[in-house]
Scaffold this motif. Structure first.
Motif, short mmCIF file in Angstrom:
data_model
loop_
_atom_site.label_atom_id
_atom_site.label_comp_id
_atom_site.label_asym_id
_atom_site.label_seq_id
_atom_site.Cartn_x
_atom_site.Cartn_y
_atom_site.Cartn_z
N GLU A 3 -7.30 -13.30 2.50
CA GLU A 3 -7.84 -12.30 1.56
C GLU A 3 -9.34 -12.23 1.73
O GLU A 3 -10.05 -13.21 1.58
N GLU A 5 5.95 -2.38 -3.68
CA GLU A 5 4.50 -2.43 -3.87
C GLU A 5 3.73 -2.02 -2.61
O GLU A 5 2.53 -1.77 -2.69
N ASP A 15 -6.83 5.02 -2.62
CA ASP A 15 -7.86 3.99 -2.55
C ASP A 15 -9.22 4.60 -2.25
O ASP A 15 -10.24 4.04 -2.62
N GLY A 66 2.01 2.62 -2.90
CA GLY A 66 1.52 2.94 -4.23
C GLY A 66 1.52 4.43 -4.48
O GLY A 66 2.01 5.22 -3.67
N SER A 94 -4.27 -4.38 3.68
CA SER A 94 -4.16 -3.55 2.49
C SER A 94 -5.38 -3.72 1.61
O SER A 94 -6.03 -4.77 1.62
N ARG A 95 -5.68 -2.71 0.82
CA ARG A 95 -6.73 -2.82 -0.21
C ARG A 95 -6.19 -3.59 -1.41
O ARG A 95 -6.95 -4.09 -2.22
N ARG A 96 -4.88 -3.68 -1.51
CA ARG A 96 -4.26 -4.37 -2.65
C ARG A 96 -4.21 -5.87 -2.41
O ARG A 96 -3.87 -6.32 -1.32
N LYS A 97 -4.50 -6.63 -3.44
CA LYS A 97 -4.67 -8.08 -3.31
C LYS A 97 -3.39 -8.89 -3.51
O LYS A 97 -3.33 -10.04 -3.11
N ASP A 98 -2.39 -8.34 -4.17
CA ASP A 98 -1.22 -9.14 -4.53
C ASP A 98 0.10 -8.39 -4.35
O ASP A 98 0.83 -8.18 -5.31
N ILE A 99 0.43 -8.02 -3.14
CA ILE A 99 1.70 -7.35 -2.85
C ILE A 99 2.77 -8.43 -2.67
O ILE A 99 2.60 -9.36 -1.88
N LYS A 120 1.54 -13.22 2.00
CA LYS A 120 0.12 -12.92 1.94
C LYS A 120 -0.63 -13.84 2.90
O LYS A 120 -0.38 -15.04 2.95
N GLU A 138 -3.51 1.76 3.18
CA GLU A 138 -4.60 2.42 2.46
C GLU A 138 -4.33 3.92 2.39
O GLU A 138 -4.00 4.55 3.40
#
Length: 185
Positions: free
Chosen positions: A11, A46, A53, A49, A36-41, A8, A130
């Motif tokens: 952010e 993961e 989004d 998805g 990514s729109r996801r915060k914790d890949i 990561k 996304e």
């Protein structure tokens, strides 16, 4: 391709940067940067998805003779770009609810019918995971200015002939350009 790991990076409020390490078929170590729109890949699984989004609205006038397009100033391009109305799906919303809300927020128009919801697709698969769904339908009402001070949007209706002319001279988001080309034929 053999996945080796993911790290990561920075952010932000809306996106997170990741470095994906992998080994190529010929044994070379590679690093691939994504947002990514996801915060914790943390795993390869993961990355992909199963929920959208965002929602993209492909809408025509009630008689189907005009298509709705937004001309929006996009900071990443540093210029005005033609695109379909679109936006993030808020927590607790489904795509249809988000579509009606985004349409109202960006254009003042009301969603009057949904003819189809096209399944998951990627916004910019070259550098982001996304995903969106496209809502296809009809809308009506009086166009008004976006209610967001963070978005500079000029919504308008366009005939097939007008779209053919725009395609020759203006910049478009890729998905909008492709659809408009086919629609305007």
């Amino acid at each position: 391709m053999r996945f080796q790991g993911i790290k990561k990076g920075e952010e932000g409020r809306f996106i997170t940067r990741y470095d994906i390490q992998y080994k190529t078929e010929d044994g070379q170590d590679k690093n691939y940067e994504i947002i990514s729109r996801r915060k914790d890949i943390t795993t390869f699984e993961e990355l992909h998805g199963d929920k959208p989004d965002a929602v993209v609205l492909i809408l025509t006038s009630p008689d189907g003779e005009k298509i709705l397009l937004n001309k929006e100033f996009r900071m990443a391009a540093g210029m005005w770009v033609y695109n379909f109305p679109a936006g993030l799906i808020d927590p607790g919303e489904d795509a249809k609810t988000a579509a009606a809300r985004e349409l109202r927020e960006e254009t003042g128009l009301e969603l009057i019918s949904i003819e189809d919801v096209i399944g998951l697709s990627y916004s910019a698969v070259g550098f982001s995971n996304e995903m969106n769904v496209c809502v296809v339908g009809k809308c009506d009402g009086e166009i008004r200015q976006s209610d967001s001070s963070f978005e500079e949007i000029e919504a308008a209706w366009y005939t097939r002939e007008e779209v053919r002319e725009l395609l020759k001279t203006e910049r478009f988001a890729a998905r909008t350009q492709a659809y408009c080309y086919l629609w305007s034929k």
